[in-house]
Design an enzyme around this catalytic site. Structure first.
Site, PDB file in Angstrom:
ATOM      1  CE  LYS A 127      34.840 -46.248 -17.459  1.00 19.72           C
ATOM      2  NZ  LYS A 127      33.623 -45.479 -17.204  1.00 19.72           N
ATOM      3  CG  HIS A 130      40.754 -38.087 -20.337  1.00 21.11           C
ATOM      4  ND1 HIS A 130      40.204 -36.860 -20.507  1.00 21.11           N
ATOM      5  CD2 HIS A 130      39.726 -38.948 -20.111  1.00 21.11           C
ATOM      6  CE1 HIS A 130      38.884 -36.959 -20.416  1.00 21.11           C
ATOM      7  NE2 HIS A 130      38.574 -38.220 -20.174  1.00 21.11           N
ATOM      8  CG  HIS A 133      39.353 -36.079 -15.921  1.00 21.17           C
ATOM      9  ND1 HIS A 133      39.644 -37.275 -16.507  1.00 21.17           N
ATOM     10  CD2 HIS A 133      38.062 -36.151 -15.547  1.00 21.17           C
ATOM     11  CE1 HIS A 133      38.577 -38.040 -16.474  1.00 21.17           C
ATOM     12  NE2 HIS A 133      37.599 -37.384 -15.897  1.00 21.17           N
TER      13      HIS A 133
HETATM   14  N1  ARG Z   1      32.604 -38.275 -12.265  1.00 22.98           N
HETATM   15  C1  ARG Z   1      31.967 -37.409 -13.201  1.00 22.98           C
HETATM   16  C2  ARG Z   1      32.671 -37.494 -14.568  1.00 22.98           C
HETATM   17  O1  ARG Z   1      33.853 -37.776 -14.650  1.00 22.98           O
HETATM   18  C3  ARG Z   1      31.963 -35.985 -12.761  1.00 22.98           C
HETATM   19  C4  ARG Z   1      31.281 -35.729 -11.447  1.00 22.98           C
HETATM   20  C5  ARG Z   1      30.770 -34.351 -11.351  1.00 22.98           C
HETATM   21  N2  ARG Z   1      30.224 -34.043 -10.069  1.00 22.98           N
HETATM   22  C6  ARG Z   1      28.987 -34.228  -9.663  1.00 22.98           C
HETATM   23  N3  ARG Z   1      28.678 -33.908  -8.462  1.00 22.98           N
HETATM   24  N4  ARG Z   1      28.091 -34.787 -10.432  1.00 22.98           N
HETATM   25  O2  ARG Z   1      32.015 -37.222 -15.561  1.00 22.98           O
END
Ligand code: ARG
Length: 572
Positions: A127, A130, A133
């Protein structure tokens, strides 16, 4: 370093019986305007205890403590006792301390023996990485640096989103329409286009969804072909993410993401069941959280597959068992507030007494000028493009101003300043505030920006070069602080003195912008000092003292920039 608040509280305590020293400490203020003194003590609260009017009390205290050697003068103004420190002694204390500590100024051992986990960035495989992030990445990296600085052992974790049913779709799409070379050339853009195509095609051909589900099951069962494709997607995506991390100078101790917990979840599903927390709902399993004002949390779907929150429960326990953390910090967007509330509540219901040591540090939304970002509609700004854009623009400016500079130097500075501008901009606002991304704003180097602070640091370095090694060495050995009593020198000393407390506060509040603002203040005060005073004067003693001040300011700015993940070039 002398703790002035402590010493003042000691002086005031005998004057106000009935108040604990701790309370007196907490009442001492630092006026924003130094015309009101370096410290002030308001006496309103004391009227009841002492049965006297506040101005009378202030007068009594001012008279009683005014002769202390620490002060230049102590005044009563209305209900306040305003205290002015002896400027030379104060400058001596602060500047010598900062010069001795050098670039380590602001470090302390508050966290000795304790481990703090900071989880940040955590993008999803295949993904876009962007502009949204950047917030988690940069705020998290800075919080990690701040905790490092406070003496904690810091473990940096990137909890990659590398697991879930979408990988079944991605594999099906790749097998149908994919091209290996395209993926290698531009992994994320290519994989994303397959994913998008999958959704378009699935509208007309529902069997695609079934195929994707079956493929994900194969992946979960560790079938070699599916496993290999998934691994490849992950590796290629990570290469792309790493390019950005390298640009930002960000590193990790662990990339244990969601897939890492795939085989660790049955234990927790069982545990939830044994503790009587699970409820069945049409074949799915959930935890009810009505008593806590939260919606139910789904733990397993009806086909037995687990969810995001299940993996987060496993991850928290794994981290506690592996690192025995003092704090476990998650820097994740405020859109996930509900998820983290449910998750902490579940950990608490499971009886983990450390549940509240897990801390969600949320931040606001980034939107684009033409609306919110949408991956599906292709409305995204890639972080890498933003960073490259900033570097390009900086390169242009440097070349314009400095046509003869050698290419390598230009490149180094363009990277440090261009990327620094983006990062600094990000860390200037309170993290919880939403903001609109604007190219114009990011690439504007005027005002309270990263380039301004970096430039100030480079200016200090240039003064030190012009002063010469000999004078710098003498300044490090000692100086006469009577030359550091001007208004701007005093203001700068005050700000330098406050830096360590500011870093502690930023750590406690998980708020790097507190450091950013203070570093801007130091840079401004330094530029004022530079403007008001001649530094490289003929009088040798005066020159040495002022060079000591420049050394101190340089070190403080440098360490501050480092906490914000910015480089501090010596020349610009
Ligand atoms: N991968 C998730 C996202 O991009 C964020 C992860 C956050 N960390 C967690 N431990 N849930 O939305």
């Amino acid at each position: 370093m002398i703790n002035y608040v402590d010493r003042i509280a000691d002086l005031i305590a005998p004057q106000v019986e009935g108040l604990e020293k701790e309370e007196i400490r907490s009442m001492i203020e630092t006026p924003a305007d130094s015309k009101m003194g370096d410290y002030a003590f308001p006496c309103f609260k004391l009227a009841k205890i002492l049965r006297k009017a506040p101005p009378m009390i202030a007068k009594g205290i001012a008279e009683a403590i005014g002769d202390d050697a620490m002060f230049e003068k102590v005044e009563q103004v209305n209900a306040y006792v305003n205290m002015f420190l002896k400027k030379d002694a104060f400058a001596k204390e602060v500047v010598s301390e900062v010069v001795a500590a050098g670039d380590d100024y602001g470090k302390c051992s508050l966290g000795e023996g304790k481990t703090v986990i900071v989880e940040y960035s955590s993008p999803n495989i295949a993904k876009p990485f962007h502009i949204g992030h950047i917030r988690s990445t940069v705020i998290g990296a800075s919080i990690a640096k701040i905790y490092d600085n406070l003496g904690f052992k810091v473990v940096r974790i990137n909890h990659l989103g590398d697991y879930g049913t979408q990988f079944g779709k991605m594999i099906v799409a790749y097998r149908r329409w994919g091209n290996k070379q395209d993926v290698i050339d531009a992994p994320i853009k290519t994989l994303l286009s397959y994913y998008t195509k999958f959704h378009v095609e699935a509208e007309n051909d529902p069997t695609l969804e079934d195929e994707a589900r079956a493929t994900f099951t194969k992946l979960e069962n560790g079938e070699p072909e599916e496993q290999a494709l998934w691994q490849w997607f992950r590796d290629e995506s990570l290469k792309e993410f790493s390019r950005v991390y390298d640009m930002l100078g960000i590193t990790y101790d662990s990339y244990a993401g969601e897939s890492f917990y795939s085989d660790k979840m049955p234990r927790f599903v069982k545990e939830l069941e044994e503790k009587g927390l699970l409820e069945e709902d049409n074949g799915a399993q959930l935890v009810r959280l009505d008593d806590y004002g939260l919606t139910p949390a789904l733990i397993t779907k009806s086909d037995g597959s687990t969810l995001y929150i299940t993996r987060d429960i496993a991850a928290a326990v794994y981290r506690k068992e592996t690192y025995d953390f003092y704090k476990n910090i998650y820097v994740v967007a405020s859109q996930q507030n509900l998820h983290f509330q449910q998750w902490i509540q579940i950990l608490e219901l499971m009886g983990y007494d450390w549940a509240r040591s897990c801390i969600h540090v949320p931040f606001g939304l980034v939107s684009l000028e033409d609306g919110t970002m949408s991956t599906r509609e292709g409305r995204v700004v890639f972080l890498e493009d933003v960073l490259n854009g900033a570097v390009d623009k900086t390169r242009e400016i440097i070349k314009e101003k400095n046509p003869d500079a050698d290419a390598e130097t230009v490149e180094d500075i363009a990277k440090a300043v261009g990327i620094g501008a983006v990062v600094f901009n990000e860390l200037s606002n309170y993290r919880i505030k939403d903001y609109v991304f604007s190219w114009e704003h990011v690439l504007n180097f005027e005002g309270e920006t990263g380039p301004y602070v970096q430039y100030t640091h480079a200016r200090a370095c240039s003064i030190l070069r012009n002063a010469g090694d000999d004078v710098v060495a003498k300044a490090k050995a000692g100086f006469d602080a009577k030359y550091l009593t001007g208004e701007s020198a005093h203001e700068l000393s005050r700000l330098l003195y406050e830096l360590p407390e500011v870093i502690v506060e930023a750590g406690e509040k998980y708020e790097p912008s507190i450091v950013t603002r203070h570093i801007v203040d130091i840079a401004q005060a330094f530029n004022k000092f530079y403007h008001d005073e001649h530094i490289l004067v003929d009088n040798e003693d005066e020159k040495i003292a002022k060079v000591a001040m420049v050394l101190a300011a340089k070190s403080a700015i440098r360490n501050g920039l480092d906490l914000l993940c910015l480089k501090a070039p010596e020349k610009m």
